[in-house]
Design a protein around this motif. Structure first.
Motif, short mmCIF file in Angstrom:
data_model
loop_
_atom_site.label_atom_id
_atom_site.label_comp_id
_atom_site.label_asym_id
_atom_site.label_seq_id
_atom_site.Cartn_x
_atom_site.Cartn_y
_atom_site.Cartn_z
N LYS A 138 0.26 8.19 -6.19
CA LYS A 138 -0.70 9.28 -5.99
C LYS A 138 -0.01 10.64 -5.84
O LYS A 138 -0.67 11.68 -5.81
N LYS A 139 1.31 10.63 -5.71
CA LYS A 139 2.11 11.85 -5.54
C LYS A 139 1.60 12.72 -4.38
O LYS A 139 1.40 13.94 -4.53
N PRO A 140 1.39 12.14 -3.21
CA PRO A 140 0.86 12.95 -2.10
C PRO A 140 1.92 13.87 -1.52
O PRO A 140 3.13 13.60 -1.61
N ASP A 141 1.47 14.94 -0.90
CA ASP A 141 2.38 15.83 -0.19
C ASP A 141 2.84 15.22 1.13
O ASP A 141 3.90 15.55 1.64
N LEU A 142 2.03 14.34 1.68
CA LEU A 142 2.35 13.67 2.94
C LEU A 142 1.62 12.34 2.98
O LEU A 142 0.45 12.24 2.61
N THR A 143 2.32 11.31 3.43
CA THR A 143 1.73 9.99 3.66
C THR A 143 1.83 9.64 5.13
O THR A 143 2.91 9.76 5.72
N ILE A 144 0.72 9.22 5.72
CA ILE A 144 0.70 8.78 7.12
C ILE A 144 0.09 7.39 7.16
O ILE A 144 -0.99 7.17 6.61
N ASP A 145 0.78 6.46 7.81
CA ASP A 145 0.19 5.13 7.97
C ASP A 145 -0.04 4.83 9.44
O ASP A 145 0.64 5.35 10.32
N TRP B 67 6.86 11.19 5.04
CA TRP B 67 6.18 9.96 5.47
C TRP B 67 6.25 9.87 6.99
O TRP B 67 7.31 10.07 7.59
N ILE B 68 5.10 9.59 7.60
CA ILE B 68 5.00 9.42 9.05
C ILE B 68 4.36 8.07 9.32
O ILE B 68 3.33 7.73 8.71
N HIS B 69 4.95 7.30 10.21
CA HIS B 69 4.45 5.97 10.56
C HIS B 69 4.07 5.92 12.03
O HIS B 69 4.87 6.26 12.90
N ALA C 245 0.82 -1.21 0.00
CA ALA C 245 0.00 0.00 0.00
C ALA C 245 0.85 1.26 0.00
O ALA C 245 0.52 2.25 -0.66
N LEU C 246 1.96 1.24 0.72
CA LEU C 246 2.87 2.39 0.74
C LEU C 246 3.47 2.63 -0.64
O LEU C 246 3.55 3.78 -1.10
#
Length: 476
Positions: free
Chosen positions: A343-350, A439-441, A336-337
């Motif tokens: 999607k070219k997001p500005d920020l990804t948080i999982d 990216w924040i996990h 999924a990551l």
């Protein structure tokens, strides 16, 4: 529960907060407290006084310098529990805060949260039809707040989203199935005008989601990737939210011991969080674009289950050697990551109940968080402080990547030695499958599901971190 504000108390039952050396209460109450000073000294203590035909309850908040917004959440939670126990249908709460360095609106809003978040019970499967007592009316006594109704509605909306997460996590795995999650997500998308799509089994393989497919192929509940999108405009930042969706985790062929499996219905708390968040954000009409990805699978035991020693090619084409089938959450998250990068997001948080090591490190009341970059770190900690949901950063310590080396593949799904820095190793594994530097996990293994009630958090699913993320994204 009806909540309103007023400048004056009209009820016969009134709650007051008190902290050491407070002088904000009426003189006759302070006089009584002075008489009890040797016995009324600790945070959480309650004293009751009958004065002027009023039932006065005073709750100790502790030392003045330690009174925070979270103190007011816990204070209101206490008032609710006392009211419910003593069958108070209505009561007043006087909000004293002068001299604490806290803003009036923040005290009011935090008090709303403490009250509303306490009003939860999961009883869907209880057969008893006994009528349950309900608190009907609460009046918060505070100086006029022009936007009080707006704040009340906001608190109710966010609380409803927290309760959505709690309900999904508390639901047994034979009811909260993968099909149920798909149907529920589709229903939410329809109500909230969100774009909705699902990538199913054959398409998963065709598109390269081999890690997700492998984890779920041993179950009669077939794996899939659920996607929801909230779009505001091309000129707005895009946030990708990803939630681990292991609907039940037996451990696979590396099966869990009995006492480690009983609460594994909660292993989909990450997906419940990501789904509830996009619902909340769209209803708050936040000016951001959001994509929520829910990789869903059941880690079951079957002749078709994936095995220790298997090598699987991930979505980003890296090969993964399976050392332990009970390290499955990181596998479905990894695909999924990698997909989120498209999607070219500005920020990804999982969000994931990823490792028992996170519980060993920080217990059950602090969530573990990892930041690849410093850009959003302070804003996230500020949001955490304001929401009262504690988080603590652990490092993405690059030197430990050496421990993820595999004998016959690019990377192993478990670090060796296996009992060292387990949460960090899980995060480092994930970092191999996402290119986005923003990216924040979150490892929510300890905070997503409680074995006993704590303040306004019930036993079972908590919805922990949702309020922090809403506060954080509201400042984007």
């Amino acid at each position: 529960m009806n909540i309103k504000t007023s400048n004056d108390s009209k009820e016969n039952i009134i709650f007051y907060p008190y902290w050491e050396e407070s002088t904000l209460l009426p003189a006759e109450i302070l006089s009584k407290i002075s008489e009890d000073k040797d016995y009324f000294t600790a945070k959480g203590q309650v004293r009751r006084y009958f004065l002027s035909n009023k039932n006065i309850l005073v709750i100790h908040l502790g030392k003045k310098e330690k009174v925070t917004l979270e103190s007011f959440r816990q204070f209101l939670s206490s008032t609710y529990k006392i009211a419910k126990k003593e069958l108070f249908k209505s009561f007043d709460v006087t909000l004293c805060y002068d001299g604490l360095g806290l803003k009036k609106e923040d005290v009011f809003y935090s008090s709303l949260e403490g009250l509303l978040l306490s009003d939860y019970e999961y009883d869907k499967f209880k057969s008893s039809k006994n009528k349950k007592f309900k608190v009907e009316d609460v009046t918060l006594i505070i100086e006029e707040i022009p936007n009080s109704l707006e704040l009340i509605n906001k608190a109710k909306l966010i609380t409803e989203s927290v309760f959505m997460t709690r309900d999904l996590v508390n639901g047994p795995a034979n009811f909260i199935t993968i099909d149920y999650m798909e149907d529920f997500a589709k229903e939410i998308a329809g109500k909230d005008n969100l774009k909705f799509s699902v990538i199913r089994e054959e398409q998963l393989l065709k598109d390269g989601f081999n890690l997700l497919h492998s984890v779920g192929k041993g179950s009669v509940q077939r794996p899939r990737l659920i996607e929801l999108e909230y779009f505001v405009g091309n000129d707005k930042p895009t946030i990708c939210l990803i939630g681990k969706g292991i609907i039940f985790d037996t451990g696979g062929l590396n099966i869990k011991p009995e006492n480690f499996m009983s609460d594994m219905k909660s292993d989909m708390a990450g997906s419940a969080t990501a789904l509830s968040l996009i619902h909340c954000i769209s209803n708050l009409k936040l000016p951001i674009n959001v994509v929520s990805l829910l990789p869903m699978a059941e880690n079951a035991v079957d002749g078709n289950s994936y095995r220790p020693g298997d090598v699987i090619i991930a979505y980003n084409k890296k090969s993964v050697e399976i050392l332990n089938t009970d390290a499955e959450g990181r596998l479905i998250l990894s695909d999924a990551l990698s997909y989120s990068d498209t999607k070219k997001p500005d920020l990804t948080i999982d969000f994931a109940t990823l490792t028992g090591a996170a519980i060993i490190a920080l217990g059950t009341k602090i969530a573990t968080v990892y930041f690849r970059d410093e850009k959003y770190k302070q804003k996230m900690f500020d949001a955490s402080k304001k929401s009262g949901e504690a988080i603590w950063e652990l490092p993405l310590f690059e030197d430990y990547k050496e421990n993820l080396k595999a004998d016959i593949a690019d990377v192993a799904n478990l670090g060796t030695p296996s009992r060292q820095a387990g949460s960090i190793m899980g995060a480092l594994f994930l970092s191999e499958f996402i290119e986005n530097q923003q990216w924040i996990h979150f490892d929510l293994a300890g905070t997503a599901f409680f074995d006993k009630e704590w303040n306004y958090n019930p036993k079972g699913g908590t919805g922990f971190i949702l309020r922090t993320i809403v506060e954080f994204l509201g400042k984007m």
